[in-house]
Design a protein around this motif. Structure first.
Motif, PDB file in Angstrom:
ATOM      1  N   PRO A 187     -37.088   6.808  19.177  1.00 54.46           N
ATOM      2  CA  PRO A 187     -36.104   6.482  18.126  1.00 54.46           C
ATOM      3  C   PRO A 187     -36.693   6.820  16.755  1.00 54.46           C
ATOM      4  O   PRO A 187     -37.923   6.791  16.594  1.00 54.46           O
ATOM      5  CB  PRO A 187     -35.910   4.970  18.279  1.00 54.46           C
ATOM      6  N   PRO A 188     -35.841   7.131  15.763  1.00 52.92           N
ATOM      7  CA  PRO A 188     -36.344   7.524  14.439  1.00 52.92           C
ATOM      8  C   PRO A 188     -37.288   6.481  13.845  1.00 52.92           C
ATOM      9  O   PRO A 188     -38.271   6.834  13.200  1.00 52.92           O
ATOM     10  CB  PRO A 188     -35.084   7.673  13.582  1.00 52.92           C
ATOM     11  N   ILE A 189     -36.986   5.184  14.047  1.00 53.91           N
ATOM     12  CA  ILE A 189     -37.932   4.150  13.615  1.00 53.91           C
ATOM     13  C   ILE A 189     -37.928   3.008  14.630  1.00 53.91           C
ATOM     14  O   ILE A 189     -36.880   2.660  15.194  1.00 53.91           O
ATOM     15  CB  ILE A 189     -37.627   3.623  12.192  1.00 53.91           C
ATOM     16  N   ALA A 190     -39.118   2.487  14.882  1.00 56.31           N
ATOM     17  CA  ALA A 190     -39.272   1.272  15.687  1.00 56.31           C
ATOM     18  C   ALA A 190     -40.459   0.522  15.119  1.00 56.31           C
ATOM     19  O   ALA A 190     -41.473   1.125  14.755  1.00 56.31           O
ATOM     20  CB  ALA A 190     -39.522   1.617  17.152  1.00 56.31           C
ATOM     21  N   ILE A 191     -40.323  -0.801  14.997  1.00 59.14           N
ATOM     22  CA  ILE A 191     -41.422  -1.627  14.485  1.00 59.14           C
ATOM     23  C   ILE A 191     -41.777  -2.640  15.569  1.00 59.14           C
ATOM     24  O   ILE A 191     -40.887  -3.276  16.148  1.00 59.14           O
ATOM     25  CB  ILE A 191     -41.018  -2.361  13.189  1.00 59.14           C
ATOM     26  N   THR A 192     -43.069  -2.771  15.861  1.00 58.78           N
ATOM     27  CA  THR A 192     -43.516  -3.773  16.842  1.00 58.78           C
ATOM     28  C   THR A 192     -44.644  -4.591  16.221  1.00 58.78           C
ATOM     29  O   THR A 192     -45.175  -4.240  15.162  1.00 58.78           O
ATOM     30  CB  THR A 192     -44.055  -3.112  18.128  1.00 58.78           C
ATOM     31  N   HIS A 193     -45.017  -5.679  16.878  1.00 58.41           N
ATOM     32  CA  HIS A 193     -46.247  -6.398  16.506  1.00 58.41           C
ATOM     33  C   HIS A 193     -47.435  -5.523  16.900  1.00 58.41           C
ATOM     34  O   HIS A 193     -47.297  -4.649  17.773  1.00 58.41           O
ATOM     35  CB  HIS A 193     -46.314  -7.738  17.245  1.00 58.41           C
ATOM     36  N   ALA A 194     -48.591  -5.749  16.305  1.00 54.18           N
ATOM     37  CA  ALA A 194     -49.833  -5.105  16.761  1.00 54.18           C
ATOM     38  C   ALA A 194     -50.350  -5.885  17.974  1.00 54.18           C
ATOM     39  O   ALA A 194     -50.164  -7.108  18.044  1.00 54.18           O
ATOM     40  CB  ALA A 194     -50.860  -5.101  15.637  1.00 54.18           C
ATOM     41  N   PRO A 195     -50.980  -5.191  18.947  1.00 55.86           N
ATOM     42  CA  PRO A 195     -51.390  -5.859  20.185  1.00 55.86           C
ATOM     43  C   PRO A 195     -52.191  -7.136  19.920  1.00 55.86           C
ATOM     44  O   PRO A 195     -53.137  -7.127  19.127  1.00 55.86           O
ATOM     45  CB  PRO A 195     -52.248  -4.802  20.884  1.00 55.86           C
ATOM     46  N   GLY A 196     -51.797  -8.218  20.589  1.00 58.03           N
ATOM     47  CA  GLY A 196     -52.524  -9.485  20.464  1.00 58.03           C
ATOM     48  C   GLY A 196     -52.152 -10.291  19.232  1.00 58.03           C
ATOM     49  O   GLY A 196     -52.531 -11.456  19.115  1.00 58.03           O
ATOM     50  N   LYS A 197     -51.377  -9.690  18.319  1.00 52.97           N
ATOM     51  CA  LYS A 197     -50.995 -10.378  17.079  1.00 52.97           C
ATOM     52  C   LYS A 197     -49.504 -10.673  17.128  1.00 52.97           C
ATOM     53  O   LYS A 197     -48.683  -9.886  16.658  1.00 52.97           O
ATOM     54  CB  LYS A 197     -51.388  -9.516  15.876  1.00 52.97           C
ATOM     55  N   MET A 198     -49.194 -11.812  17.729  1.00 58.99           N
ATOM     56  CA  MET A 198     -47.838 -12.125  18.170  1.00 58.99           C
ATOM     57  C   MET A 198     -47.088 -12.976  17.157  1.00 58.99           C
ATOM     58  O   MET A 198     -47.690 -13.551  16.240  1.00 58.99           O
ATOM     59  CB  MET A 198     -47.909 -12.933  19.475  1.00 58.99           C
ATOM     60  N   LEU A 199     -45.779 -13.101  17.402  1.00 61.53           N
ATOM     61  CA  LEU A 199     -44.994 -14.106  16.688  1.00 61.53           C
ATOM     62  C   LEU A 199     -45.223 -15.457  17.376  1.00 61.53           C
ATOM     63  O   LEU A 199     -44.973 -15.600  18.581  1.00 61.53           O
ATOM     64  CB  LEU A 199     -43.501 -13.757  16.736  1.00 61.53           C
ATOM     65  N   VAL A 200     -45.699 -16.440  16.622  1.00 61.63           N
ATOM     66  CA  VAL A 200     -45.900 -17.796  17.158  1.00 61.63           C
ATOM     67  C   VAL A 200     -44.620 -18.587  16.922  1.00 61.63           C
ATOM     68  O   VAL A 200     -44.178 -18.724  15.777  1.00 61.63           O
ATOM     69  CB  VAL A 200     -47.100 -18.477  16.469  1.00 61.63           C
TER      70      VAL A 200
END
Lengths: 271, 271
Positions: free
Chosen positions: B247-260
């Protein structure tokens, strides 16, 4: 209005169980009970005199996975109302085995002549109930596919001893692919009164089984390349413990010829 | 009167989660979140434009074990009230990764400048929650003992494709003795929002893993002689599917750095 199918299936199973017990009582049925009255629990039977029964009750309490108690009678009470309609333990098992001082002496279809006012009956859950649950979930059982008895093995895992009863755990083995084994663990975890979850899978030597192709009881079955053996605690465990304890008299069911109860597997399941 | 300990532990975990998110928002915390706010669920984050999000939602729906959805936002809505108090997905993850046309472009601590009115946020359950449950049950986790990242592998098992998203399942691996593996299967079966039960154990080649000592992601861990590898579906699966879909843009967390989140693992558990 018609009854829901679930009720109709239950009615049919109950009718089959009662009909089967009547035939057994009349001496018209002496076969293995596997596959009869699907969905209803079948039980291992142990009958001991009161002065041995208290210690055997302790042994069962200390080994609930191998010896899951469905019912214990009062001394001299042959009727097991808690397990079903008009069950008389003296006549309603297809075949009994009589042991004296731990030694097998005879098989018989009726124990009325051996019954005494101090006899206590133990009914223990058996693996037929969980095999039924596994098949309903779509898993195949090699022992049933191959029309043979399940493979059983003595292990090197000691049961928790009571004063007189002791011995190593006996396990039954069924081969599964890993994915089916995971499903089987989930399903049997719901059934603590039928030995519950497996106690081991994979390498047989880790629990003292040196040759998986030579079971100590039952028949060998093929384990395919993509399968691993899965081991459940088995109702033969208390039989070995009785042989070790050598009570003056003990009466059990003959292997595979169980007491068929009116209790559904679902009534006994958890979760 | 004092509050019961269970409530006090929950209050402390919630306070820790909120305090951590505040620090993250202020740029004062950029580390991995493992071990923080024990008992509360942490989530994988995927943010996509609306015209890609609908098909990604379908991909998650078709692969619920690898992609267990905790929450999906409305387009352009950065606040995730369903997952906790005052969560702003633009600032409350310690580190984000930005992908353009499937290629990694940068890491950042705040995505406010990238936010658009058509952005849809997906929060997917992660294995930290089940690792917490396994440790509470007394099992040891090799990756935590050895203070390394869990071992992850690409398999030959295809995920169920949607229109644009496809790829093979990625699995995480933890070694256990058979008895502990059986317990781990029971415990993780209760947690479908954290990938649930394992999908395989034992022979890695059966699922297309040729060298267990060389994980595709994370670190290798020792498998002892009496242990077998147990494999769970992993949240890296959707990341590979996004790389494939470009996809033209996708944003994810960095591995191991999650949403709590403020949601307890017990709230999400079944049985």
């Amino acid at each position: 209005m018609e009854r829901p199918i679930a009720f109709m299936q239950r009615d049919a199973a109950l009718a089959e169980a009662r009909n089967l017990r009547t035939k057994i009582r009349r001496g018209e049925f002496q076969d293995a009970t596997s596959g009869y009255a699907s969905g209803l629990a079948q039980g291992n039977v142990v009958i001991l005199p009161k002065n041995w029964a208290d210690d055997f009750l302790l042994f069962c309490q200390k080994n609930p996975i191998a010896c899951p108690l469905l019912a214990v009678s009062l001394p001299g009470q042959p009727l097991l109302d808690a397990l079903g309609d008009d069950i008389d333990i003296r006549s309603d098992v297809p075949e009994y085995r009589v042991f004296r001082h731990g030694e097998f002496t005879k098989e018989t279809q009726d124990i009325s002549d051996l019954w005494r006012a101090d006899m206590v009956t133990f009914v223990l859950g058996c693996s037929f109930s969980f095999e039924d649950a596994l098949m309903r979930a779509g898993l195949s059982l090699r022992n049933i596919e191959s029309q043979s008895n399940v493979s059983m093995y003595k292990t090197n895992i000691p049961a928790n001893p009571s004063q007189h009863f002791s011995g190593n755990l006996v396990v039954s083995m069924r081969p599964f692919t890993p994915a089916d084994a995971i499903r089987a663990i989930q399903i049997t975890s719901r059934l603590p009164k039928s030995h519950g979850a497996p106690i081991h899978f994979g390498n047989p030597e880790m629990i003292g089984i040196s040759d998986i192709s030579s079971p100590d009881f039952g028949d060998p079955v093929t384990i395919k390349d993509d399968e691993i053996p899965v081991f459940w605690a088995c109702g033969v465990t208390p039989q070995l413990a009785i042989a070790n304890a050598r009570p003056p008299i003990a009466i059990t069911h003959a292997p595979g010829k169980m007491l068929v109860t009116d209790i559904s597997t679902e009534q006994l399941s958890i979760l």
